[in-house]
Design an enzyme around this catalytic site. Structure first.
Site, short mmCIF file in Angstrom:
data_model
loop_
_atom_site.label_atom_id
_atom_site.label_comp_id
_atom_site.label_asym_id
_atom_site.label_seq_id
_atom_site.Cartn_x
_atom_site.Cartn_y
_atom_site.Cartn_z
N ASP A 107 -7.16 12.47 14.04
CA ASP A 107 -8.24 11.80 13.32
C ASP A 107 -8.17 10.27 13.32
O ASP A 107 -9.03 9.61 12.73
CB ASP A 107 -8.30 12.32 11.87
CG ASP A 107 -6.98 12.18 11.14
OD1 ASP A 107 -6.16 11.32 11.52
OD2 ASP A 107 -6.74 12.94 10.18
N HIS A 122 -1.00 15.62 19.55
CA HIS A 122 -2.14 16.46 19.95
C HIS A 122 -3.35 15.63 20.38
O HIS A 122 -4.46 16.13 20.42
CB HIS A 122 -2.53 17.41 18.80
CG HIS A 122 -1.45 18.39 18.47
ND1 HIS A 122 -1.37 19.08 17.29
CD2 HIS A 122 -0.38 18.80 19.20
CE1 HIS A 122 -0.31 19.87 17.30
NE2 HIS A 122 0.31 19.71 18.45
N CYS A 174 -10.60 3.71 37.60
CA CYS A 174 -9.98 4.20 38.84
C CYS A 174 -10.90 5.19 39.57
O CYS A 174 -10.56 5.68 40.64
CB CYS A 174 -8.64 4.87 38.53
SG CYS A 174 -8.81 6.54 37.86
N GLY A 211 2.79 17.26 4.95
CA GLY A 211 1.51 17.95 5.13
C GLY A 211 1.38 18.78 6.39
O GLY A 211 0.32 18.81 6.99
N ALA A 255 0.46 14.41 -0.83
CA ALA A 255 1.00 13.20 -0.21
C ALA A 255 0.38 11.94 -0.82
O ALA A 255 1.07 10.93 -1.00
CB ALA A 255 0.73 13.25 1.30
#
Ligand code: NAD
Ligand code: ZN
Length: 280
Positions: A107, A122, A174, A211, A255
């Site tokens: 995110d 990821h 490229c 988390g 958190a």
């Protein structure tokens, strides 16, 4: 139960501290965890929508559904803003208490909060990656917003949807084709990022595990690796997870509640203790 003060003391007296973050840290930025109720996988099953063949089939046979999916996913990420947990990690980095963040999130919220050393296991939904040379670049936010708006218009034809999408994936300098820089089911993690993450695990003294449920591999194996290399594990999560049995300290809570308090205690520990005057 360990206290936040004990963990802050550990962080302030140890060598290298690294954070491994998962979807939970962004929950209070209104990015729902995929697995939780209201998560995107309830309406869009991951077997189809996080899976390359499933995505291609949907694009070909159900472009309207694909447009809805894209509008929802990008709309959520574009609306999201960093929360106090993201800012607390940035403050810890600036104070010299945090070396890097290894994140499973896509995110971009750690960078939006100002964190500098961010390793993305990821990928990043707001980046494109060239399939030939591997170059990554952030997408133009305004173009993305425009695409989300147009995909929300239900009058778009199949051809218009396909045309809009093809505009969205320009060629790299490229000459190679670009794709979204996110890891889908069955794909391997970006080798450069995973190697960096492994190095961070090898050399850290404390790993903050924030988390994450520890259900997605190989990311979930990193705490085990760090521990085997001698790191202490501190888990921050409102619930216990499959990583809890490995943790040396478990701070149960959100958190965005715990990390800003951690920063406050670290600031107090940084202040020189008041000088004692000579006793009379
Ligand atoms: P997960 O959904 O499997 O687990 C989330 C964990 O966060 C749970 O253990 C939950 O108890 C905890 N949690 C919930 N609210 C919290 C809070 N306020 N503070 C601290 N912890 C909280 O997430 P995962 O382990 O990261 O794995 C999910 C996968 O899905 C990852 O690969 C990730 O890339 C992806 N994902 C990313 C995002 C994002 O980019 N924000 C969002 C959803 C999923
Ligand atoms: Zn390229």
């Amino acid at each position: 139960m360990p206290t936040l003060e004990q963990v802050a003391q550990l962080i302030s007296t140890t060598g290298k501290v690294v954070a491994l973050t998962g979807a939970g840290i962004s929950e209070e930025s209104a990015v729902p965890t995929f697995r939780g109720s209201g998560g995107i996988w309830e309406s869009y099953p991951p077997t189809i929508y996080a899976n390359p063949p499933g995505l291609v089939m949907t694009l070909l046979w159900r472009p309207r559904r694909m447009a809805d999916f894209i509008a929802e996913v990008f709309g959520t990420i574009l609306r999201a803003e960093p929360n106090p947990a993201h800012y607390a990690l940035t403050a810890m980095e600036e104070m010299g208490f945090l070396n890097s963040i290894v994140t499973q999130n896509i995110d971009n919220l750690h960078q939006a909060a100002g964190s500098k050393e961010v390793i993305e296991l990821h990928g990043n939904l707001l980046k494109l990656r060239c399939m030939r040379c591997g170059h990554r670049k952030l997408m133009d936010r305004r173009k993305l917003e425009h695409m989300v708006c147009s995909f929300k218009r239900h009058s778009l034809s199949r051809l218009q949807i396909l045309r809009e999408l093809s505009r969205f994936f320009p060629k790299c300098d490229c000459g190679g084709r670009c794709r979204l820089d996110v890891v889908l089911f069955g794909e391997s993690l970006p080798q450069d990022q995973f190697s960096l993450a492994c190095k961070e695990m090898e050399h850290c003294d404390v790993l903050l595990v924030i988390g994450t449920s520890g259900a997605v591999y190989p990311a979930a194996s990193l705490p085990c690796y760090a521990r085997a290399k001698g790191a202490k594990l501190v888990e921050i999560n409102p619930q216990s997870s499959s990583l809890s049995p490995l943790s040396d300290y478990l701070l149960m809570g959100k958190a965005a509640f715990i990390l800003p308090r951690m920063v406050t205690v670290l600031r107090q520990l940084q202040q020189p203790s008041p000088q004692r005057g000579p006793s009379a």
